[in-house]
Design a protein around this motif. Structure first.
Motif, short mmCIF file in Angstrom:
data_model
loop_
_atom_site.label_atom_id
_atom_site.label_comp_id
_atom_site.label_asym_id
_atom_site.label_seq_id
_atom_site.Cartn_x
_atom_site.Cartn_y
_atom_site.Cartn_z
N THR A 60 -91.31 25.39 -26.39
CA THR A 60 -92.36 26.39 -26.21
C THR A 60 -92.19 27.53 -27.20
N ASN A 99 -96.13 13.63 -22.57
CA ASN A 99 -95.28 13.75 -21.37
C ASN A 99 -95.95 13.17 -20.14
N ASP A 108 -94.90 18.06 -31.85
CA ASP A 108 -94.20 18.46 -30.64
C ASP A 108 -93.32 17.28 -30.21
N GLN A 134 -90.84 15.13 -25.97
CA GLN A 134 -90.57 13.88 -25.27
C GLN A 134 -90.09 12.77 -26.19
N SER A 167 -86.60 20.39 -27.33
CA SER A 167 -85.79 21.18 -26.39
C SER A 167 -84.50 20.44 -26.07
N HIS A 201 -82.72 20.59 -23.36
CA HIS A 201 -82.55 20.12 -21.98
C HIS A 201 -83.20 18.77 -21.72
N ARG A 247 -92.10 13.58 -10.49
CA ARG A 247 -92.91 14.79 -10.65
C ARG A 247 -94.34 14.49 -10.26
N ARG A 255 -95.53 10.96 -11.43
CA ARG A 255 -94.92 10.48 -12.69
C ARG A 255 -93.46 10.13 -12.47
N1 C6P Z 1 -92.62 19.14 -20.28
C1 C6P Z 1 -92.60 17.95 -18.16
O1 C6P Z 1 -92.25 17.80 -16.99
P1 C6P Z 1 -90.04 23.45 -22.81
O2 C6P Z 1 -90.46 23.88 -21.44
O3 C6P Z 1 -90.28 24.52 -23.83
O4 C6P Z 1 -88.66 22.89 -22.84
O5 C6P Z 1 -90.97 22.20 -23.19
C2 C6P Z 1 -92.36 22.32 -23.15
C3 C6P Z 1 -93.01 21.02 -23.43
C4 C6P Z 1 -93.74 20.89 -24.60
N2 C6P Z 1 -94.31 19.72 -24.94
C5 C6P Z 1 -94.20 18.64 -24.16
C6 C6P Z 1 -94.83 17.36 -24.60
C7 C6P Z 1 -93.48 18.70 -22.97
O6 C6P Z 1 -93.38 17.61 -22.21
C8 C6P Z 1 -92.90 19.93 -22.57
C9 C6P Z 1 -92.20 20.06 -21.26
C10 C6P Z 1 -92.01 19.09 -18.96
O7 C6P Z 1 -93.39 17.18 -18.69
C11 C6P Z 1 -92.11 20.38 -18.22
S1 C6P Z 1 -93.76 20.90 -17.98
#
Ligand code: C6P
Length: 414
Positions: A103, A183, A208, A211, A231, A233, A367, A387
């Protein structure tokens, strides 16, 4: 890791699972089945150890001190930059900027590159399957600059309509920002083609990789993308850290994002000189511990092998898809030919939230909802989906638990 060789030889999922302490726990009296990996993955012991080791032995601020602890912390932090560079095959470490996550990476590009390069009448293209993180930052900067946000539509299977993309690309297109892997649908987008076409039209591209990075081999040079974000995590690393890769010539031309310590060379009240890359974009004390531990996650994944992991996850995807299609009234949302191990589905007359609660009662974590992709849900005319997303440590037995839970839920709710 102790059992790497065994894991490599036969994809020993049991040995992999033993590396993830959280997988041992029970939920509501049942063994945890963790299928919310697209939201965040569980962490292997080596990642947890890296965090504990930093705080126990060399907790210090980085890039500032000359004492031993500061030097050790700086070396470990910068070693992660090298590991990330190799992980996504970036040409140089200067092009790896640490952020707080995907993000922030997208917001950084929108607020710096976007603010410097967009003007009234310019066009930015996103797709209909974007996460809100790849919509809102562009919406904001387009509003501010009077630029136009255009959207690549998708078909019923959840694949981008590439001929519509061709039509959307014009001499006014300045930037194309699309998700590598959805995602909510699992679709793997043809991003190499998108980059080629966008470049021909004179536009820059942001991918992006939230995923994709965990499931696919990402090579930013082969993709030739201008920007790429992911990301930590979601790749078995800690929360609170992310990566923005950007081509050097673009990063050099971009104004800084945030002002503060570390991003400057000289400060006077009438003149400030900014630091070199990558530090120009890393103001203030960064997330030192979590960034250091990201390296452990990358090494862990590399040791097992992304290809072996992908094969395992694809097996789970096929097995689960077959099983899910036996559930009465169930429809899979996202049936692209090229998918990663994410399955979204809806069941007639069943609200996803009720399903999520019933599954949680059986220890199964999925989810439910719009997955931060409301325009995509609108496209399918649904409020949300359930999901299940699979990771390296999931098993067919766990898929069986999901299927049994769904059978029970349907009997109860329909
Ligand atoms: N999707 C999901 O459950 P962050 O929160 O910055 O780490 O990632 C954001 C983000 C951006 N792009 C895509 C394609 C994503 O899947 C995500 C995060 C999680 O699908 C949390 S909403």
């Amino acid at each position: 890791m102790t059992e790497t060789l065994t894991i490599k030889a036969a994809y020993d999922v049991g040995a992999i699972r033993r590396e993830f302490p959280a997988l041992n726990r029970d939920v509501k009296g049942k063994p945890l089945v963790y299928f919310d990996n697209a939201a965040t993955t569980q962490k292997p012991q080596v990642v947890i150890d890296a965090l504990v080791n930093y705080y126990s032995h060399y907790n210090a601020n980085i890039h500032r001190g000359i004492h031993t602890l500061a030097e050790e912390a700086t070396a470990a932090f910068e070693a992660t930059r090298d590991a990330v560079k190799d992980f996504i095959n970036a040409p140089s470490r200067e092009e790896i900027i640490f952020t707080s996550g995907c993000t922030e990476g997208i917001n950084l590009v929108a607020q710096t590159w976007g603010r410097a390069n967009l003007k009234a009448g310019d066009e930015v293209i996103v797709s209909n399957m974007e996460h809100h993180s790849n919509i809102v930052p562009w919406y904001l900067i387009c509003q501010e600059k009077g630029a136009v946000l255009k959207v690549i539509p998708i078909d019923e299977n959840g694949e981008l309509l590439m001929e519509r993309f061709d039509e959307l690309l014009t001499e006014k297109t300045r930037l194309v920002s699309v998700v590598h892997v959805s995602n909510a649908l699992g679709t793997i987008n043809p991003v190499k083609t998108i980059v080629e076409k966008a470049h021909k039209a004179g536009a820059v591209v942001l991918l992006d990789g939230a995923q994709s990075t965990v499931h696919l081999d990402v090579d930013v040079q082969d993709l030739d993308t201008d920007f790429f974000v992911f990301s930590s995590h979601k790749v078995y690393g800690p929360t609170g850290v992310g990566v923005l890769y950007g081509k050097k010539h673009l990063l050099e031309e971009m104004p800084p994002y945030q002002g503060g310590g570390e991003m400057i060379k000289d400060v006077a009240f009438d003149k400030i000189t900014y630091n070199d890359l990558p530090y120009k974009f890393e103001a203030g004390t960064p997330n030192i511990a979590d960034t250091i531990a990201l390296k452990a996650a990358i090494e862990f994944t590399k040791e097992i092998g992304k290809e072996a992991i992908r094969r395992h996850e694809n097996d789970l995807l096929s097995y689960a898809t077959e099983g899910l299609l036996q559930i009465p009234g169930l429809r899979i949302i996202g049936t692209a030919k090229n998918k990663i191990s994410v399955i979204s589905f809806v069941i007639d007359k069943v609200h996803p939230q009720d399903l999520g609660i019933l599954l949680d009662n059986r220890g199964v974590a999925v989810r439910t909802g719009h997955h931060c992709a409301q325009p995509l849900m609108d496209c399918y005319r649904i409020p949300g989906t359930t999901r299940a997303s699979f990771a390296m440590y999931n098993t067919k037995e766990e898929v069986d638990s999901l299927l049994a839970g769904l059978q029970k839920a349907v009997k109860l709710l329909v």
